[in-house]
Design an enzyme around this catalytic site. Sequence first.
Site, short mmCIF file in Angstrom:
data_model
loop_
_atom_site.label_atom_id
_atom_site.label_comp_id
_atom_site.label_asym_id
_atom_site.label_seq_id
_atom_site.Cartn_x
_atom_site.Cartn_y
_atom_site.Cartn_z
N PHE A 46 -17.29 0.27 -0.40
CA PHE A 46 -16.03 0.65 -1.03
C PHE A 46 -15.00 1.11 0.00
O PHE A 46 -15.34 1.81 0.96
CB PHE A 46 -16.24 1.84 -1.99
N ASP A 47 -13.75 0.78 -0.25
CA ASP A 47 -12.63 1.53 0.31
C ASP A 47 -12.64 2.89 -0.40
O ASP A 47 -13.37 3.09 -1.37
CB ASP A 47 -11.33 0.76 0.03
N PHE A 48 -11.82 3.84 0.06
CA PHE A 48 -11.85 5.16 -0.59
C PHE A 48 -10.55 5.47 -1.35
O PHE A 48 -10.55 5.49 -2.57
CB PHE A 48 -12.15 6.26 0.42
N LEU A 70 -15.07 -3.61 -2.15
CA LEU A 70 -14.06 -3.29 -3.14
C LEU A 70 -12.93 -2.50 -2.50
O LEU A 70 -13.18 -1.53 -1.78
CB LEU A 70 -14.65 -2.46 -4.28
#
Length: 214
Positions: free
Chosen positions: A6-8, A160
């Site tokens: 994941f991106d944050f 994502l």
Amino acid sequence: MKAVIFDFDGTLADTLPVCFFAFQAVFREFDNRELTSEEIKAMFGPSETGIIRKNLMNNDYEKAIELFYEKYNGEHQNLVRKNEKINNLLRRLKKEGYKLGIYSGKARRSLDISLKCLEMDHYFDVVITGDDVKLPKPHPEGINRALKQLKVSHDEAIFLGDSDADILAGKHAMIHTIGVQWLPNYQTIEFSVQPDEIYSNINDFNLFLTELSI
């Protein structure tokens, strides 16, 4: 599929408001400049410290960086809400045996603040930040580093993110990309490079996971 990366900001947590608040405080204090959220968003790419060093006219960078973290930490509880749907998603992924990673352009210090405040720091098998890479998104260095540490290949994982840079980084890493627009604040309204899939609702992504396991 064995891993989910994941991106944050704007993907796992609605942290953009506190990012904008802290940057605005820094540029107001040190440059006497009032910046809009869109102007700050246009600076995104490097870590927060990189953004300050690159864009601040006043060269008292260390004091400016400390002010950023003071504001970021001080207002986090007020501006960032815990998201139970996100936490439920992470719990599900862990329960089903997926390896989980984060690759964010954020600096390690601010990411650690957010993960602790949101009680999300125990979910991830690897965390790559803007401090850990020489080349920020859209370069694939961070994703490739995460894949290596997770010991999975590019065709065994998905990435994502909520920005064009996220999707481009994923494409360059030859990984399945998912654009997300499921939080109140996210970076890209319309992706310039089309992700493999786009989800504006976490429930729809849960259905995607269910179909994968059938």
